[in-house]
Design a protein around this motif. Structure first.
Motif, PDB file in Angstrom:
ATOM      1  N   ALA A 294       0.831  -1.209   0.000  1.00 24.50           N
ATOM      2  CA  ALA A 294       0.000   0.000   0.000  1.00 24.50           C
ATOM      3  C   ALA A 294       0.865   1.260   0.000  1.00 24.50           C
ATOM      4  N   LYS A 295       1.968   1.221   0.739  1.00 20.68           N
ATOM      5  CA  LYS A 295       2.884   2.359   0.772  1.00 20.68           C
ATOM      6  C   LYS A 295       3.444   2.638  -0.623  1.00 20.68           C
ATOM      7  N   LEU A 296       3.854   1.592  -1.317  1.00 17.80           N
ATOM      8  CA  LEU A 296       4.380   1.769  -2.672  1.00 17.80           C
ATOM      9  C   LEU A 296       3.288   2.204  -3.643  1.00 17.80           C
ATOM     10  N   ARG A 297       2.061   1.714  -3.418  1.00 15.68           N
ATOM     11  CA  ARG A 297       0.948   2.104  -4.287  1.00 15.68           C
ATOM     12  C   ARG A 297       0.665   3.598  -4.151  1.00 15.68           C
ATOM     13  N   GLU A 298       0.730   4.107  -2.910  1.00 16.70           N
ATOM     14  CA  GLU A 298       0.517   5.541  -2.679  1.00 16.70           C
ATOM     15  C   GLU A 298       1.530   6.383  -3.447  1.00 16.70           C
ATOM     16  N   GLN A 299       2.722   5.841  -3.621  1.00 19.55           N
ATOM     17  CA  GLN A 299       3.798   6.576  -4.301  1.00 19.55           C
ATOM     18  C   GLN A 299       3.761   6.402  -5.817  1.00 19.55           C
ATOM     19  N   GLY A 300       2.806   5.600  -6.303  1.00 17.89           N
ATOM     20  CA  GLY A 300       2.705   5.388  -7.740  1.00 17.89           C
ATOM     21  C   GLY A 300       3.664   4.339  -8.276  1.00 17.89           C
ATOM     22  N   ASP A 301       4.143   3.450  -7.401  1.00 16.96           N
ATOM     23  CA  ASP A 301       5.100   2.436  -7.825  1.00 16.96           C
ATOM     24  C   ASP A 301       4.471   1.059  -8.017  1.00 16.96           C
ATOM     25  N   ILE A 302       3.129   0.980  -7.965  1.00 20.57           N
ATOM     26  CA  ILE A 302       2.418  -0.285  -8.153  1.00 20.57           C
ATOM     27  C   ILE A 302       1.433  -0.120  -9.321  1.00 20.57           C
ATOM     28  N   PHE A 303       1.388  -1.133 -10.177  1.00 19.28           N
ATOM     29  CA  PHE A 303       0.405  -1.105 -11.271  1.00 19.28           C
ATOM     30  C   PHE A 303      -0.140  -2.510 -11.518  1.00 19.28           C
ATOM     31  N   GLU A 304      -1.252  -2.582 -12.234  1.00 25.65           N
ATOM     32  CA  GLU A 304      -1.902  -3.849 -12.539  1.00 25.65           C
ATOM     33  C   GLU A 304      -1.709  -4.167 -14.022  1.00 25.65           C
ATOM     34  N   LYS A 305      -1.411  -5.420 -14.330  1.00 23.10           N
ATOM     35  CA  LYS A 305      -1.277  -5.848 -15.728  1.00 23.10           C
ATOM     36  C   LYS A 305      -1.461  -7.352 -15.818  1.00 23.10           C
ATOM     37  N   ASP A 306      -2.203  -7.789 -16.814  1.00 26.46           N
ATOM     38  CA  ASP A 306      -2.409  -9.217 -17.062  1.00 26.46           C
ATOM     39  C   ASP A 306      -2.971  -9.937 -15.838  1.00 26.46           C
ATOM     40  N   GLY A 307      -3.820  -9.250 -15.097  1.00 31.71           N
ATOM     41  CA  GLY A 307      -4.453  -9.855 -13.939  1.00 31.71           C
ATOM     42  C   GLY A 307      -3.555  -9.950 -12.713  1.00 31.71           C
TER      43      GLY A 307
END
Length: 598
Positions: A294-307
């Motif tokens: 979640a911390k990395l997602r807040e920083q824009g370092d997480i993305f979704e691809k191919d499920g």
């Protein structure tokens, strides 16, 4: 005067020359810090006790010829207390000879400070989390993990000797497929079935399977009658063993703690202490994996691809982005790595300023993603996270590789090594070689009592020193009457110089994460001491019958050599004790004993 004092004096002279306007275009801000003015021991003793290249370091900045600047340094050094002679040589080397009293001052320093001599606080204020060994709890610790145990514990001791607070940590990989493979191997062994294609082999599997059966029986559980599930076959038609069954889970929950306990006992017996035993499974149970992602997602370092869910590690220097949650919803192994690093840096107790990971030779491919994760959290790769990769260990006996363990199958374990050569030889031999290089462990050599055996060579120097003390006590030699200026022979000088280099060696071993430098230093000191022991007398000794028959001049020379005056004998006794003190301290940093008799 020791090398550190000379470095400080040279630095001080550089500033004096600038103030006096004698250093050309050199200015205060162009003078490097004192530690850059290292002094070296000349290979040729006719060149003095110590040498400095300070003039060559500064000549370009000063706009002067190196020899001209060296002459200015030499003139000021010549007037300093404790320096007998200074000579400018070659392109601008400054060769320094100490007077005997100044050179011998290190003896009093060692004896006054004891085991604390050489220790410093230049790493104070830092908390270093040192994670090492961290073998999977699926079997005994193999020889690679044993090397990390020796190197890691020695490194922790060295770092503490340099003032750092060190948290020694063992990471138990008790979550994931390797634990399932361990459990189904036990189930197969308990039923006398073939080992699963991806399972673990060795007598220890049979032992633990039986222990699980006995423990469960004592608790009123017939573990072999619990429901089973066939895991099917792999692509090659080989059985995969027990599937996800109640019986496999019962073996898992009982056997994993047994392996934990066995690993902890092995570490204790190997003189390795851990402050934290961290369980990977706790990262999932306590929600730390989710929070770190979640911390990395807040920083824009997480993305979704191919499920799947991905960490954008290429933004931070990795060669490709990394899956952290697979398309089937299960976490990839790297997810725990992310959470674990974040935990180390932000835990409530002893958060790490620096997280040092000691990993095996098969982990080179992990460095990029780990450093990217460090950077993503706003830390500095190589500073807040440091990764050390160890190389392979080859165990040899009678000139042949040893690859079989009676208990663990096709690997050599920590207990195999200790049973063969003992803890001292095991730890020393594994710690004395740079972990960046592979090492051959010769069981025949390390079990021998010869000068070719490095641990014996160093320990024997300490035992010899203790024997000198006993003989000196019987001869009533009084160290209080010592005149250290009488330590003026060539062999005296070699031992004194070796002692003087201990503080710098200890500091370098900490800064460079290189505990093998301690072993190399001890071997050099032991060599100088053994040579000195064979030449210089501490306790008076009468001439032998053969020596009494020599010509008068030779007899007199032998009497003088074998019967030093009291003040010289006492000085040599103090030198002997200083060597003994430093060797004991150095061996302790490697987790090796310093015997008083051998």
């Amino acid at each position: 005067m020791n090398p550190e004092a000379l470095s400080e004096l040279i630095s001080h002279i550089a500033h004096d020359l600038v103030t006096a306007g004698e250093a050309g275009s050199l200015t205060e801000d162009l003078i490097p810090p004192v530690e850059k003015f290292a002094v070296m021991r000349p290979k040729d003793r006719s060149h003095g006790d110590w040498a400095s290249n300070a003039a060559m370091q500064l000549a370009k900045k000063a706009g002067m010829k190196p020899r001209d600047l060296a002459e200015l340094f030499a003139a000021r050094l010549q007037s300093a207390d404790g320096i007998a002679a200074v000579e400018v040589a070659g392109p601008g080397f400054i060769n320094i000879t100490l007077d005997s009293a100044s050179a011998a001052a290190v003896v009093d320093a060692v004896l006054a400070q004891g085991a604390q001599f050489g220790r410093n606080d230049h790493l104070s204020g830092q908390t270093l989390n040192l994670e090492f060994v961290s073998a999977n709890p699926t079997g005994p610790i193999h020889i690679g993990g044993t090397r990390w145990a020796a190197v890691g514990d020695s490194m922790a001791r060295v770092l503490e000797a340099n003032g750092a607070k060190v948290v020694r940590e063992y990471y138990f990989n008790d979550h994931g497929e390797q634990i399932n493979r361990f459990a189904k191997s036990l189930v197969a062994a308990a039923h006398g079935e073939v080992t699963p294609a991806d399972g673990y082999k060795g007598a220890y599997i049979d032992e633990i399977a039986q222990r699980v059966i006995d423990e469960a029986k004592a608790d009123g559980v017939d573990v072999l009658s619990l429901p089973r599930v066939d895991g099917g076959l792999n692509d090659d038609g080989e059985p995969l063993g027990e599937g996800d069954s109640e019986q496999r889970e019962e073996f898992r929950k009982r056997a994993v703690p047994m392996m934990f306990a066995e690993i902890q006992e092995s570490m204790k017996n190997f003189r390795v202490h851990f402050d934290v035993w961290f369980h990977e499974n706790s990262l999932y149970q306590d929600g730390e994996v989710e929070r770190a992602i979640a911390k990395l997602r807040e920083q824009g370092d997480i993305f979704e691809k191919d499920g799947a869910t991905w960490f954008a590690s290429t933004k931070h220097g990795d060669d490709k982005d990394r899956v952290i949650i697979k398309s089937d919803g299960n976490y990839a192994y790297f997810a725990a790595d992310i959470a674990y690093y974040y935990n180390k840096r932000h835990r409530a107790t002893d958060p790490a300023d620096v997280a040092i990971y000691m990993l095996g030779a098969d982990h080179h491919g992990y460095i990029g993603r780990m450093m990217a994760m460090c950077a993503a959290f706003g830390d500095k790769p190589g500073v807040n996270m440091q990764i050390l990769i160890g190389q392979l260990v080859n165990v040899m006996k009678d000139g042949k590789a040893v690859r079989m363990s009676k208990r663990a199958g096709n690997v050599v374990t920590i207990d195999d090594l200790v049973d063969a050569i003992g803890v001292d030889a095991s730890r020393y031999s594994l710690a004395r070689t740079d972990y960046n290089t592979s090492v051959d462990i010769d069981l025949n050599l390390l079990a021998s009592h010869s000068n070719d055996n490095p641990v014996y060579y160093v320990q024997y120097a300490h035992a010899r020193g203790c024997n000198v003390d006993r003989n000196a006590a019987e001869a009533h030699i009084d160290p209080a009457i010592a005149d250290l200026s009488l330590l003026d022979t060539e062999t005296d000088g070699e031992v004194l110089a070796a002692l003087a280099q201990w503080p710098a060696t200890l500091a370098q071993a900490g800064d460079l994460r290189a505990p093998h430098r301690i072993a190399h230093y001890l071997e050099d000191l032991a060599a100088a001491y053994h040579k000195w022991y064979n030449v210089e007398r501490v306790v008076p000794m009468p001439l032998t019958d053969l020596e009494e028959r020599k010509p008068e001049a030779e007899r007199e020379a032998l009497r003088i050599a074998k019967n030093p005056e009291p003040a010289r004998a006492a000085a040599r006794l103090k030198l002997n004790d200083a060597v003994r003190t430093v060797i004991a301290a150095g061996l302790d940093l490697l987790g090796v004993s310093a015997p008083e008799k051998m």
